[in-house]
Design a protein around this motif. Structure first.
Motif, PDB file in Angstrom:
ATOM      1  N   MET A   1       0.847  -1.174   0.000  1.00  0.00           N
ATOM      2  CA  MET A   1       0.000   0.000   0.000  1.00  0.00           C
ATOM      3  C   MET A   1       0.892   1.236   0.000  1.00  0.00           C
ATOM      4  SD  MET A   1      -3.001   1.096   2.644  1.00  0.00           S
ATOM      5  CE  MET A   1      -3.794  -0.461   2.421  1.00  0.00           C
ATOM      6  N   SER A   2       0.505   2.232  -0.747  1.00  0.00           N
ATOM      7  CA  SER A   2       1.328   3.426  -0.892  1.00  0.00           C
ATOM      8  C   SER A   2       1.348   4.267   0.373  1.00  0.00           C
ATOM      9  CB  SER A   2       0.815   4.258  -2.044  1.00  0.00           C
ATOM     10  OG  SER A   2      -0.345   4.944  -1.628  1.00  0.00           O
ATOM     11  N   THR A   3       2.323   5.106   0.460  1.00  0.00           N
ATOM     12  CA  THR A   3       2.491   5.971   1.615  1.00  0.00           C
ATOM     13  C   THR A   3       1.341   6.953   1.767  1.00  0.00           C
ATOM     14  OG1 THR A   3       4.859   5.785   1.342  1.00  0.00           O
ATOM     15  CG2 THR A   3       4.100   7.558   2.722  1.00  0.00           C
ATOM     16  N   LEU A   4       0.923   7.595   0.672  1.00  0.00           N
ATOM     17  CA  LEU A   4      -0.167   8.574   0.756  1.00  0.00           C
ATOM     18  C   LEU A   4      -1.457   7.910   1.217  1.00  0.00           C
ATOM     19  CD1 LEU A   4      -1.299  11.416   0.422  1.00  0.00           C
ATOM     20  CD2 LEU A   4      -1.726  10.851  -1.976  1.00  0.00           C
ATOM     21  N   LEU A   5      -1.838   6.825   0.587  1.00  0.00           N
ATOM     22  CA  LEU A   5      -3.064   6.138   0.979  1.00  0.00           C
ATOM     23  C   LEU A   5      -2.978   5.647   2.414  1.00  0.00           C
ATOM     24  CD1 LEU A   5      -5.874   5.124   0.325  1.00  0.00           C
ATOM     25  CD2 LEU A   5      -4.843   3.127  -0.766  1.00  0.00           C
ATOM     26  N   ALA A   6      -1.862   5.065   2.796  1.00  0.00           N
ATOM     27  CA  ALA A   6      -1.696   4.594   4.177  1.00  0.00           C
ATOM     28  C   ALA A   6      -1.788   5.754   5.159  1.00  0.00           C
ATOM     29  CB  ALA A   6      -0.356   3.874   4.325  1.00  0.00           C
ATOM     30  N   GLY A   7      -1.184   6.884   4.812  1.00  0.00           N
ATOM     31  CA  GLY A   7      -1.237   8.060   5.681  1.00  0.00           C
ATOM     32  C   GLY A   7      -2.647   8.590   5.849  1.00  0.00           C
ATOM     33  N   LEU A   8      -3.421   8.618   4.768  1.00  0.00           N
ATOM     34  CA  LEU A   8      -4.798   9.094   4.858  1.00  0.00           C
ATOM     35  C   LEU A   8      -5.683   8.111   5.609  1.00  0.00           C
ATOM     36  CD1 LEU A   8      -5.270  10.658   1.311  1.00  0.00           C
ATOM     37  CD2 LEU A   8      -4.944  11.857   3.486  1.00  0.00           C
ATOM     38  N   LEU A   9      -5.437   6.818   5.427  1.00  0.00           N
ATOM     39  CA  LEU A   9      -6.190   5.823   6.196  1.00  0.00           C
ATOM     40  C   LEU A   9      -5.909   5.941   7.687  1.00  0.00           C
ATOM     41  CD1 LEU A   9      -5.836   2.744   3.840  1.00  0.00           C
ATOM     42  CD2 LEU A   9      -7.998   3.836   4.526  1.00  0.00           C
ATOM     43  N   ALA A  10      -4.685   6.329   8.037  1.00  0.00           N
ATOM     44  CA  ALA A  10      -4.307   6.470   9.443  1.00  0.00           C
ATOM     45  C   ALA A  10      -4.796   7.780  10.059  1.00  0.00           C
ATOM     46  CB  ALA A  10      -2.787   6.381   9.578  1.00  0.00           C
ATOM     47  N   ALA A  11      -5.193   8.744   9.231  1.00  0.00           N
ATOM     48  CA  ALA A  11      -5.600  10.054   9.759  1.00  0.00           C
ATOM     49  C   ALA A  11      -6.869  10.557   9.078  1.00  0.00           C
ATOM     50  CB  ALA A  11      -4.463  11.051   9.583  1.00  0.00           C
ATOM     51  N   PRO A  12      -7.958   9.779   9.171  1.00  0.00           N
ATOM     52  CA  PRO A  12      -9.204  10.253   8.566  1.00  0.00           C
ATOM     53  C   PRO A  12      -9.769  11.407   9.383  1.00  0.00           C
ATOM     54  CG  PRO A  12      -9.630   8.300   9.850  1.00  0.00           C
ATOM     55  CD  PRO A  12      -8.139   8.520   9.873  1.00  0.00           C
ATOM     56  N   GLY A  13     -10.728  12.095   8.803  1.00  0.00           N
ATOM     57  CA  GLY A  13     -11.404  13.150   9.544  1.00  0.00           C
ATOM     58  C   GLY A  13     -11.570  14.410   8.723  1.00  0.00           C
ATOM     59  N   LEU A  14     -11.858  15.484   9.442  1.00  0.00           N
ATOM     60  CA  LEU A  14     -12.115  16.790   8.853  1.00  0.00           C
ATOM     61  C   LEU A  14     -10.830  17.610   8.816  1.00  0.00           C
ATOM     62  CD1 LEU A  14     -14.076  19.023   7.875  1.00  0.00           C
ATOM     63  CD2 LEU A  14     -14.498  19.521  10.304  1.00  0.00           C
ATOM     64  N   TYR A  15     -10.534  18.171   7.660  1.00  0.00           N
ATOM     65  CA  TYR A  15      -9.374  19.049   7.466  1.00  0.00           C
ATOM     66  C   TYR A  15      -9.893  20.405   7.009  1.00  0.00           C
ATOM     67  CZ  TYR A  15      -6.323  14.921   7.467  1.00  0.00           C
ATOM     68  OH  TYR A  15      -5.641  13.778   7.802  1.00  0.00           O
ATOM     69  N   ARG A  16      -9.348  21.465   7.588  1.00  0.00           N
ATOM     70  CA  ARG A  16      -9.757  22.823   7.209  1.00  0.00           C
ATOM     71  C   ARG A  16      -8.533  23.690   7.030  1.00  0.00           C
ATOM     72  NH1 ARG A  16     -14.774  24.081  11.322  1.00  0.00           N
ATOM     73  NH2 ARG A  16     -15.987  22.299  10.681  1.00  0.00           N
ATOM     74  N   GLY A  17      -8.682  24.677   6.164  1.00  0.00           N
ATOM     75  CA  GLY A  17      -7.578  25.604   5.963  1.00  0.00           C
ATOM     76  C   GLY A  17      -7.901  26.618   4.901  1.00  0.00           C
ATOM     77  N   ARG A  18      -6.847  27.189   4.355  1.00  0.00           N
ATOM     78  CA  ARG A  18      -6.977  28.236   3.355  1.00  0.00           C
ATOM     79  C   ARG A  18      -6.339  27.812   2.054  1.00  0.00           C
ATOM     80  NH1 ARG A  18      -8.965  32.748   5.373  1.00  0.00           N
ATOM     81  NH2 ARG A  18      -8.918  33.058   7.613  1.00  0.00           N
ATOM     82  N   GLY A  19      -6.767  28.464   1.008  1.00  0.00           N
ATOM     83  CA  GLY A  19      -6.191  28.215  -0.295  1.00  0.00           C
ATOM     84  C   GLY A  19      -6.131  29.490  -1.096  1.00  0.00           C
ATOM     85  N   ASP A  20      -5.511  29.379  -2.255  1.00  0.00           N
ATOM     86  CA  ASP A  20      -5.402  30.516  -3.152  1.00  0.00           C
ATOM     87  C   ASP A  20      -5.165  29.987  -4.555  1.00  0.00           C
ATOM     88  OD1 ASP A  20      -5.312  33.113  -4.072  1.00  0.00           O
ATOM     89  OD2 ASP A  20      -3.600  33.713  -2.842  1.00  0.00           O
ATOM     90  N   GLY A  21      -5.527  30.783  -5.530  1.00  0.00           N
ATOM     91  CA  GLY A  21      -5.307  30.373  -6.906  1.00  0.00           C
ATOM     92  C   GLY A  21      -5.442  31.516  -7.875  1.00  0.00           C
ATOM     93  N   ALA A  22      -4.857  31.341  -9.050  1.00  0.00           N
ATOM     94  CA  ALA A  22      -4.858  32.388 -10.071  1.00  0.00           C
ATOM     95  C   ALA A  22      -6.277  32.772 -10.478  1.00  0.00           C
ATOM     96  CB  ALA A  22      -4.066  31.911 -11.281  1.00  0.00           C
TER      97      ALA A  22
END
Length: 140
Positions: A1-22
């Motif tokens: 199993m890949s690192t990204l998928l394993a990391g997300l499986l280990a830390a599910p939940g709500l994520y909040r923050g800011r973004g920006d774009g052109a």
């Protein structure tokens, strides 16, 4: 199993923050990561809102491992014509389909409990450029 998928499986939940774009300008980002099918994948629900544009990006994606062992991100969002599969070309870099827009999605986990989620594209024959990025932290 890949690192990204394993990391997300280990830390599910709500994520909040800011973004920006052109094109989008500054926005608030909300991602919900939910394990599915006996921890064989995660659903990523992503929304971007701003005072100026209101709700301007809605995305429902499934990250899983494909039959060839690579990760695949199956994306349904307001900007694409149905469900589009982005295949992982390098760790955390998902390249798009043979459509009218050369695109990629880049997902990184710079530290535990933090994610960056960015869309890259070009409208011509050039190399895709980052168009918007959300920097989020796990809040629940």
């Amino acid at each position: 199993m890949s690192t990204l998928l394993a990391g997300l499986l280990a830390a599910p939940g709500l994520y909040r923050g800011r973004g920006d774009g052109a094109e989008s300008g500054p926005f608030l980002a909300r991602l919900v990561v939910t394990p599915v099918v006996s921890a064989r994948g995660v659903i990523i629900d992503y929304e971007a809102t701003s005072d100026r544009r209101g709700l301007h990006h809605v995305e429902h994606s499934i990250l899983t491992t494909s039959q060839d062992g690579r990760q695949a991100l199956h994306v349904c969002c307001t900007e694409l014509p149905g469900v589009v599969t982005f295949n992982e070309s390098k760790p955390g870099i998902f390249t798009a389909y043979d459509g009218g827009l050369t695109a990629r999605i880049v997902i990184t986990a710079p530290q535990p409990g933090a994610l960056t989620y960015s869309w890259w594209w070009t409208r011509d024959e050039g190399e895709p450029k980052e168009q918007f990025r959300a920097d989020v932290r796990r809040t629940g």
